[in-house]
Design an enzyme around this catalytic site. Structure first.
Site, PDB file in Angstrom:
ATOM      1  NE  ARG A  15      -9.441   3.403  -6.851  1.00 57.23           N
ATOM      2  CZ  ARG A  15      -8.695   3.942  -7.711  1.00 57.23           C
ATOM      3  NH1 ARG A  15      -8.985   3.913  -9.288  1.00 57.23           N
ATOM      4  NH2 ARG A  15      -7.775   4.781  -7.482  1.00 57.23           N
ATOM      5  N   GLY A  78      -2.474  14.014   0.751  1.00 55.67           N
ATOM      6  CA  GLY A  78      -2.093  14.347  -0.318  1.00 55.67           C
ATOM      7  C   GLY A  78      -0.609  13.916  -0.503  1.00 55.67           C
ATOM      8  N   GLY A 137      -2.473  13.443 -13.812  1.00 57.57           N
ATOM      9  CA  GLY A 137      -1.931  14.613 -13.881  1.00 57.57           C
ATOM     10  C   GLY A 137      -1.440  14.930 -15.174  1.00 57.57           C
ATOM     11  CD  GLU A 151      -2.760  15.620  -9.942  1.00 61.32           C
ATOM     12  OE1 GLU A 151      -3.389  14.581  -9.930  1.00 61.32           O
ATOM     13  OE2 GLU A 151      -1.614  16.092 -10.306  1.00 61.32           O
ATOM     14  CE1 TYR A 363       4.646 -40.559   1.998  1.00 61.70           C
ATOM     15  CE2 TYR A 363       4.261 -42.060   3.727  1.00 61.70           C
ATOM     16  CZ  TYR A 363       4.603 -41.091   3.438  1.00 61.70           C
ATOM     17  OH  TYR A 363       5.293 -40.101   4.314  1.00 61.70           O
ATOM     18  CG  ASN A 374      10.661 -52.687  -9.906  1.00 63.67           C
ATOM     19  OD1 ASN A 374       9.420 -52.293  -9.567  1.00 63.67           O
ATOM     20  ND2 ASN A 374      10.715 -53.202 -11.153  1.00 63.67           N
ATOM     21  CG  ASN A 383       5.952 -42.530   7.338  1.00 67.75           C
ATOM     22  OD1 ASN A 383       5.026 -42.821   7.017  1.00 67.75           O
ATOM     23  ND2 ASN A 383       6.607 -41.402   7.259  1.00 67.75           N
TER      24      ASN A 383
HETATM   25  C1  UD1 Z   1      -0.815  11.237  -8.734  1.00 65.11           C
HETATM   26  C2  UD1 Z   1      -0.454  12.357  -9.159  1.00 65.11           C
HETATM   27  C3  UD1 Z   1      -0.811  12.517 -10.628  1.00 65.11           C
HETATM   28  C4  UD1 Z   1      -0.240  11.258 -11.278  1.00 65.11           C
HETATM   29  C5  UD1 Z   1      -0.530  10.053 -10.601  1.00 65.11           C
HETATM   30  C6  UD1 Z   1       0.247   8.712 -11.311  1.00 65.11           C
HETATM   31  C7  UD1 Z   1      -0.435  14.125  -7.384  1.00 65.11           C
HETATM   32  C8  UD1 Z   1      -1.336  15.379  -6.686  1.00 65.11           C
HETATM   33  N1  UD1 Z   1      -0.884  13.543  -8.449  1.00 65.11           N
HETATM   34  O1  UD1 Z   1      -2.277  10.991  -8.653  1.00 65.11           O
HETATM   35  O2  UD1 Z   1      -0.235  13.647 -11.329  1.00 65.11           O
HETATM   36  O3  UD1 Z   1      -0.642  11.477 -12.582  1.00 65.11           O
HETATM   37  O4  UD1 Z   1      -0.286  10.074  -9.315  1.00 65.11           O
HETATM   38  O5  UD1 Z   1      -0.327   7.662 -10.977  1.00 65.11           O
HETATM   39  O6  UD1 Z   1       0.488  13.831  -6.950  1.00 65.11           O
HETATM   40  N2  UD1 Z   1      -0.038   8.424  -1.244  1.00 65.11           N
HETATM   41  C9  UD1 Z   1       0.213   8.900  -0.278  1.00 65.11           C
HETATM   42  N3  UD1 Z   1      -0.236   9.707   0.748  1.00 65.11           N
HETATM   43  C10 UD1 Z   1      -1.059  10.478   0.405  1.00 65.11           C
HETATM   44  C11 UD1 Z   1      -1.552  10.420  -0.820  1.00 65.11           C
HETATM   45  C12 UD1 Z   1      -1.021   9.289  -1.884  1.00 65.11           C
HETATM   46  O7  UD1 Z   1       1.391   7.928   0.539  1.00 65.11           O
HETATM   47  O8  UD1 Z   1      -1.634  11.451   1.154  1.00 65.11           O
HETATM   48  C13 UD1 Z   1       0.522   7.663  -2.042  1.00 65.11           C
HETATM   49  C14 UD1 Z   1      -0.423   6.559  -2.577  1.00 65.11           C
HETATM   50  O9  UD1 Z   1      -0.365   5.481  -1.740  1.00 65.11           O
HETATM   51  C15 UD1 Z   1       0.153   6.182  -3.919  1.00 65.11           C
HETATM   52  C16 UD1 Z   1       0.647   7.643  -4.498  1.00 65.11           C
HETATM   53  O10 UD1 Z   1       0.885   8.426  -3.237  1.00 65.11           O
HETATM   54  O11 UD1 Z   1       0.998   4.996  -3.920  1.00 65.11           O
HETATM   55  C17 UD1 Z   1      -0.136   8.426  -5.630  1.00 65.11           C
HETATM   56  O12 UD1 Z   1      -1.405   8.440  -4.882  1.00 65.11           O
HETATM   57  P1  UD1 Z   1      -2.709   8.659  -5.553  1.00 65.11           P
HETATM   58  O13 UD1 Z   1      -3.774   8.951  -4.682  1.00 65.11           O
HETATM   59  O14 UD1 Z   1      -2.940   7.257  -6.353  1.00 65.11           O
HETATM   60  O15 UD1 Z   1      -2.429   9.817  -6.867  1.00 65.11           O
HETATM   61  P2  UD1 Z   1      -3.251   9.904  -7.708  1.00 65.11           P
HETATM   62  O16 UD1 Z   1      -4.466  10.546  -7.617  1.00 65.11           O
HETATM   63  O17 UD1 Z   1      -3.561   8.718  -8.729  1.00 65.11           O
END
Ligand code: UD1
Ligand code: CA
Length: 452
Positions: A15, A78, A137, A151, A363, A374, A383
């Site tokens: 986004r 995830g 969550g 979630e 300059y 002055n 220069n």
């Molecule tokens: C997550 C939490 C949610 C919480 C929210 C807070 C889970 C399942 N959910 O949701 O409970 O309220 O954050 O902001 O944990 N990331 C990775 N690898 C992945 C997925 C995510 O590195 O495979 C990183 C993202 O870059 C980010 C962070 O984890 O920095 C959170 O990921 P995001 O997808 O924003 O989680 P939410 O769905 O917002």
């Protein structure tokens, strides 16, 4: 107990609509994930595991100077799967503090409190109550006890009414974490391995789960788009504004102040609106900074006055100097005490001695000006011959008439005078007057041409 840290930063940040990975977008001039690393470094973690995926090259280039375990999450399956990538670096007998890479305002004190409540629990969670918890969550409690995180997409209507949410930050032992991660499945609305599922696992084993809260919700607010980036930037800047005001600086409007670096200040300084400060800047007591000035890696000494719309970069402004409005001090500009530079004056690699003045349209490059000289309006040091740069030396008490060109290398003695409109190509000794311009010719009874 010692603890290591896992920072989740593998997401793409779709986004943001950007070729820059989300966690490298700056807050206060510094990549947001670097802010988190800096915060972690103040609380004594034994190691930092950075989970990365998108924008690996850019991340490594920008964050390479930090001591990090780089853990590649090639596919983003995830948050649970993300933490799993750090498993080889996690030892059983250490606690593991999990942080997110896109919530840069988290305070050391908030993390310290979370770590300290873990001392009397098996798992500690950072939660917060939000007016609008949509998308987050939800924290499920039975009585006082946290029993699960659900979630948003998996939650029932009833559960969606819960305003207490998971910030994504939590701490537990390495041993429990690794065991629970191994039991995760992707049997949920998003088909992901949720880190949050470990809470229910802990509860079902009768583990003690405790929650603490940040002092304000902004600390845990994640950045997903540019509007949120801007909001967090303003919150961060307001906090900095408050800090410097507490040190004795008056800001005409703390909401229109931007510090993207480190500012060291004296007292009774006033800073007008829309001033941007970058890099390392020092401002001495009783100095004044007018509106719309940009200060980059510079020192402004006591009592100096920087008028509106001036730009000062890698330069030194001495005590009680006056600069601007509309002045530009480029790298290597040095003004000694009480020197003055006025509107549309540019200086580069130039020293202006004590009390010397260049007040209008000038300059000065690669130049040393002595004391009490002055420099008249429109004086230009020539220069650069298109290939090489040459130096100009102007002595103490010299007077350079308006609209003069000083062709470098130029050497102008103490108390020397240059007539207005001169093009100076030869050395001028102390106390000499040099006039180098066409002689005026007057023609009597001149008839102007008439229209044909
Ligand atoms: C997550 C939490 C949610 C919480 C929210 C807070 C889970 C399942 N959910 O949701 O409970 O309220 O954050 O902001 O944990 N990331 C990775 N690898 C992945 C997925 C995510 O590195 O495979 C990183 C993202 O870059 C980010 C962070 O984890 O920095 C959170 O990921 P995001 O997808 O924003 O989680 P939410 O769905 O917002
Ligand atoms: Ca998020």
């Amino acid at each position: 107990m010692t603890f290591s840290v896992v920072v989740l930063a593998a997401g793409k940040g779709t986004r943001m609509k950007s070729s820059l990975p989300k966690v490298l977008h700056p807050i206060g001039g510094k990549p947001m994930v670097q802010r988190i690393i800096d915060t972690v470094n103040t609380i004594g973690a034994s190691s930092i595991n950075l989970i990365y995926g998108h924008g690996a090259d850019q991340l490594k280039q920008t964050l390479g100077h930090n001591e990090l375990n780089w853990c590649l999450q090639a596919e983003q399956l995830g948050t649970g799967h993300a933490v799993q990538q750090a498993a080889p670096h996690i030892s059983d007998d250490e606690d593991v503090l999990i942080l997110v890479g896109d919530a840069p305002l988290i305070k050391p004190s908030t993390l310290e409190e979370l770590i300290s409540i873990k001392q009397s629990a098996d798992l500690a969670l950072l939660t917060v109550h939000l007016d609008d918890p949509t998308g987050m969550g939800r924290i499920i409690r039975q009585g006082d006890q946290v029993t699960a995180i659900v979630e948003h997409k998996d939650a029932t209507d009833e559960q969606r009414k819960i305003s207490e949410i998971n910030t994504g930050m939590m701490i537990m032992s390495g041993q429990n974490l690794k065991r629970w991660l191994n039991n995760l499945n992707s049997d949920n609305a998003q088909g992901e391995f949720y880190l949050t599922d470990v809470i229910a696992m802990a509860a079902s084993e009768g583990k003690v789960i405790k929650a603490s809260h940040p002092s304000s919700a902004i600390e845990v607010e994640g950045i997903n788009n540019r509007m949120q980036l801007a909001n967090i930037e303003r919150a961060f800047q307001f906090e900095q504004a408050q800090k410097i005001m507490a040190q004795g600086v008056s800001l005409n409007d703390p909401h229109r102040f931007d510090l993207r670096g480190e500012l060291t200040v004296g007292q009774d300084i006033s800073i007008d609106v829309n001033v941007v400060i970058k890099g390392k800047v020092t401002i001495g007591s009783n100095a004044q900074i007018g509106p719309n000035c940009v200060l980059i890696d510079c020192d402004i000494a006591e009592g100096a006055s920087i008028e509106a719309n001036s730009i000062i970069e890698q330069a030194q402004v001495g005590e009680h100097c006056s600069v601007g409005p509309f002045a530009r001090l480029r790298p290597g500009a040095v003004m000694h005490a009480k020197a003055k530079v006025g509107n549309f004056v540019e200086m580069k690699k130039t020293t202006l001695g004590k009390g010397s003045k260049a007040n209008h349209f000038t300059y000065l490059g690669d130049t040393t000006v002595g004391e009490g000289a002055n420099i008249g309006a429109g004086t230009i040091t020539c220069n650069y011959d298109g290939v090489n740069k040459f130096k100009t030396i102007i002595g103490d008490g010299a007077f350079i008439g308006s609209n003069s060109s000083l062709v470098a290398p130029a050497n102008i003695g103490n108390n020397a005078t240059v007539g207005a409109g001169s093009i100076i190509t030869k050395e001028i000794a102390d106390n000499e007057l040099a006039i180098a311009r066409a002689k005026q010719r007057n023609i009597a009874n001149w008839e102007r041409p008439t229209k044909k």
